[in-house]
Design an enzyme around this catalytic site. Structure first.
Site, mmCIF file in Angstrom:
data_model
loop_
_atom_site.group_PDB
_atom_site.id
_atom_site.type_symbol
_atom_site.label_atom_id
_atom_site.label_comp_id
_atom_site.label_asym_id
_atom_site.label_seq_id
_atom_site.Cartn_x
_atom_site.Cartn_y
_atom_site.Cartn_z
ATOM 1 N N SER A 172 26.056 -6.526 -7.409
ATOM 2 C CA SER A 172 26.245 -7.741 -7.944
ATOM 3 C C SER A 172 24.935 -8.609 -8.765
ATOM 4 C CB SER A 172 27.432 -8.676 -7.634
ATOM 5 O OG SER A 172 28.723 -8.020 -7.445
ATOM 6 N N GLU A 219 -35.895 -6.186 13.869
ATOM 7 C CA GLU A 219 -35.892 -4.985 12.905
ATOM 8 C C GLU A 219 -37.307 -4.991 12.358
ATOM 9 O OE1 GLU A 219 -35.568 -2.057 13.508
ATOM 10 O OE2 GLU A 219 -33.444 -2.543 14.913
#
Length: 772
Positions: A333, A74
């Site tokens: 429990s 680019e």
């Protein structure tokens, strides 16, 4: 004169820059939020306010190969030009004039960033505007900043922006792991993201990628072999849907850190994914509207490795959006091991202490076992392993509910009491609210060193919170060891065996079967499981062993065997002989009061004495001193035979009166304590504790015409202080003096009434009752 023009242009630029400032970049609002696992892989993603999927990355988080491919394809002169490359612009303009259409781009990366931040139309004026913005970028930012903007804002089609988002969406990997072929593909994709979309048009994408590779070969950026290998790599891309692992944790973290674009969690993705599949499959076998939650914590770091707040996030019928990791529910429990460990530390019990599993009343509170059956005398260890309710309440009564509640609160394990309630005995059976994450945090302390630490949900964040002592490491080890080695033959409630894996755990079930729990712990991990309905409705047969344990057994194979082992025994924990009923060390007891020997793990070689029976006087003891005559009959000081020189004083051990119905006949008090001599019976008729109203071996038959069961009207003679009454071990109430008590009969067959007065005297009478 020659300097005036550049100066004028510079002045104009500065004025324009002041009047038309650049858009503020890299704000948190510009980015989607992503919650990642511990290695940076996305768990769940949230688009930004405009619905754009853009994930913030730094250059260090992007593959070097991608940066190389991008710059050489680019903008080869990126680090040399001031934002505009005049040569590229002239070349592009000349090609445009010759062909009448754009042939090659003249925009630098800086100009592309300018267009992304400040869009413009495709015209000469638009290009000039773009050039001005590019110069502004170069004026205000360095090259690394500009390149960072590009890798974050580059378009990849539709609402997809930035190389990180594209890499995850098309390749299912972070941008820092791109191969050379993949780097070349993503470098060219922003030129025409829709036309080159690799999942739809792989051939087009391949041609564009190879074009980039050829240029890199021409420029000798990569070697010939590297280029050939990259060209031969097929285009393998598909459009990956947004990740939805740990969605409820992701939602929670996003709410806690709204300004953070990337939130790194402690989750292990493979474990999370495997658990999600297992839980989703398992929950489909349960009734509708049922959900489940699983939390896995590393005890050493307190990092949460897996977080399933619901069974299926997308299933509204199962309340998938409700996070049950944080919800307050009844623990059943599951608090019992915490009580067991605290009582060990307080010197109230040792692991083999004698406890009562009989019908007992603690004031107005009368607990029942889950099975509705009773075993008589049990060890504290066995009571924990069998999850017996009455012994647990007996221990909490001795420890005191307020102390238990406060100790948990001080260790950052809060219990939610019902509105207006104070700490009470029902807490140990589930009469409070607690979250799964707090239970897991408590069990993680039991599995390691007894210290609670905050759970860690974010990776890389140092946990500076102070550790809090819940219990000692010795009490932790004894507790987990008890859960890890079941005292029941063929028992499966405490030990999970799957592919030779073994992990200590405790189950829990709340009232009405609304909540089923299993919390498992080892030295390395703690696993918490909850099953139930988030709306709180009852679910038949939803109890720990039935619904939560099967899921645990499916989960355990996901962990290596060594990770499920318990910690090493602390040096101050030693095995020693103790003796019932006194409960203390055998070595310090006379042999004639030692009725049952056993071995116990003791802390600092200390063996606390057995707990006093509930509703008994504080002076009650399991030792009785008697004086006997030459015939072996019991005599009292005012008896004639007590003046005989052949009398002897003997100390005998006796069992708790409430356990009498569960003892062999030879071990009951009337068999162990010699009967009174005849002269003592007549001399002490008014001072010898006796039950009046029914005689020994009486037969009581219910009348065929009676519509209700009969009651016995009884009273005691020869008592001192309060008299406590028991029928078949079940507490009936107390009287004073000769006050009568009505005891209803319901159990056909043998029955026994026992009483004990304030001085520890006991009396019993047995009879038969026929209901039909």
């Amino acid at each position: 004169m020659l300097l005036m023009l550049p100066c004028a242009l510079l002045l104009c630029f500065v004025v324009a820059d002041y009047c038309f400032p650049l858009k503020q970049t890299h704000n948190t609002q510009d980015f989607a939020q992503v919650v990642t696992d511990a290695t940076g892989r996305p768990l769940r993603m949230f688009a930004d306010n405009n619905g754009v999927w853009r994930y913030s990355v730094t250059l260090d988080q992007v593959s070097d190969d991608y940066i190389t491919a991008l710059l050489h394809y680019e903008d080869q002169w990126f680090y040399q030009h001031p934002g505009i490359n005049p040569i590229s612009l002239i070349r592009a303009s000349w090609q445009w004039l010759l062909t009448g259409e754009p042939v090659s781009g003249g925009s630098t990366i800086t100009m592309q960033v300018a267009r992304l931040l400040h869009p413009h139309d495709k015209s000469i004026s638009g290009k000039l505007y773009q050039m001005f913005r590019a110069l502004q970028l170069e004026w205000h930012y360095d090259k690394a900043d500009i390149l960072t903007l590009y890798v974050n804002y580059a378009p990849f089609g539709g609402t997809l922006e930035g190389v990180q988002a594209a890499s995850y969406r098309y390749l299912d990997k972070p941008a820092e792991q791109l191969s050379k072929a993949e780097a070349a593909l993503l470098a060219v994709l922003p030129q025409a993201p829709s036309r080159l979309r690799p999942d739809r048009y792989p051939e087009r994408a391949k041609q564009a990628r190879n074009k980039v590779l050829q240029r890199l070969l021409t420029q000798s950026v990569w070697s010939h072999d590297e280029i050939i290998n990259a060209i031969q790599e097929p285009i393998y891309a598909r459009y990956h849907k947004q990740a939805t692992l740990a969605p409820l944790l992701s939602r929670r973290l996003r709410q806690q850190y709204p300004q953070q674009s990337v939130i790194s969690s402690t989750i292990e993705m493979e474990l999370q994914a495997a658990l999600s599949n297992k839980v989703a499959d398992y929950i489909r076998t349960l009734p509708e509207h049922t959900s489940g939650a699983v939390l896995v914590v590393d005890n050493n770091t307190m990092e949460v490795k897996a977080y399933l707040g619901s069974a299926n996030f997308g299933d509204d019928d199962r309340f998938g959006h409700v996070d049950m990791v944080t919800a307050l529910r009844s623990p059943g429990s599951t608090l019992k091991p915490l009580l067991f460990a605290m009582a060990l530390d307080e010197g109230i019990i040792h692991e083999q202490s004698m406890l009562l599993d009989t019908p007992l009343s603690f004031g107005d509170y009368r607990p029942q076992n889950f099975s509705s059956h009773f075993s008589g005398l049990v060890t504290a260890r066995l009571a924990l392993q069998r999850s017996l309710n009455v012994p647990a309440v007996q221990v909490l009564d001795a420890l005191e509910p307020q102390l238990f509640y406060s100790r948990l609160a001080n260790a950052a394990i809060p219990l939610q009491l019902p509105q207006g309630a104070k700490p009470n005995l029902s807490m140990i059976l589930g009469g409070v609210g607690i979250s799964l994450e707090d239970l897991v945090k408590a069990y993680a302390a039991l599995g390691s060193d007894g210290l609670t630490k905050p759970l860690r949900y974010r990776s890389g964040v140092t946990n500076e919170a102070i550790s809090r002592r819940l219990v000692s490491d010795a009490a932790s080890w004894i507790t987990v060891n008890a859960l890890n080695e079941s005292g029941l033959e063929n028992a499966t409630d405490q030990i999970a065996y799957t592919n030779k894996r073994r992990m200590a755990y405790k189950t829990g079930t709340s009232y009405g079967f609304r909540d089923a729990w299993t919390i498992a712990t080892s030295e390395q991990y703690t696993i918490g499981i909850w099953i139930g309905r988030p709306d709180g409705t009852a679910m038949p047969d939803n109890y720990g062993r039935n619904t939560a344990v099967p899921l645990l057994k499916q989960i355990l194979p996901l962990f290596p065997q060594h990770a499920t082992l318990i910690a090493e025994k602390p040096a101050n924990v030693k095995r020693q002989s103790i003796c019932w009923p006194l409960g203390t060390a055998t070595a310090i007891q006379p042999s004639d009061v030692c009725l049952k020997k056993m071995h116990a793990w003791l802390i600092d070689e200390t063996a606390p004495a057995s707990l006093i029976e509930p509703n008994s006087s504080n002076t009650s003891s399991y030792e009785v001193t008697v004086m006997t005559n030459i015939e072996g009959k019991r005599v009292l000081p005012n008896c004639t035979s007590s003046n005989d020189y052949n009398t002897a004083t003997t100390t005998l051990a006796v069992w708790p009166v409430t356990a009498e119905p569960y003892l062999p006949v030879t071990q009951r008090r009337y068999k162990r304590i010699p009967p009174l001599a005849q002269d003592c019976l007549s001399a002490n008729s008014s001072h010898h504790l006796q039950i009046a109203g029914v005689i020994e071996d009486a037969l009581i038959v219910k009348s065929p015409l009676a519509t209700i069961s009969p009651s016995l009207s009884l009273n005691a003679n020869g008592s001192e202080g309060d008299i406590h009454w028991y029928l078949n071990g079940r507490y009936q109430g107390k009287t004073l003096g000769t006050q009568k008590i009505q005891i209803p009969l319901s159990q056909s067959g043998e029955n026994q009434v026992n009483i004990i007065d304030g001085t520890g005297q006991i009396a019993a009478v047995g009879f038969m009752y026929e209901a039909e």
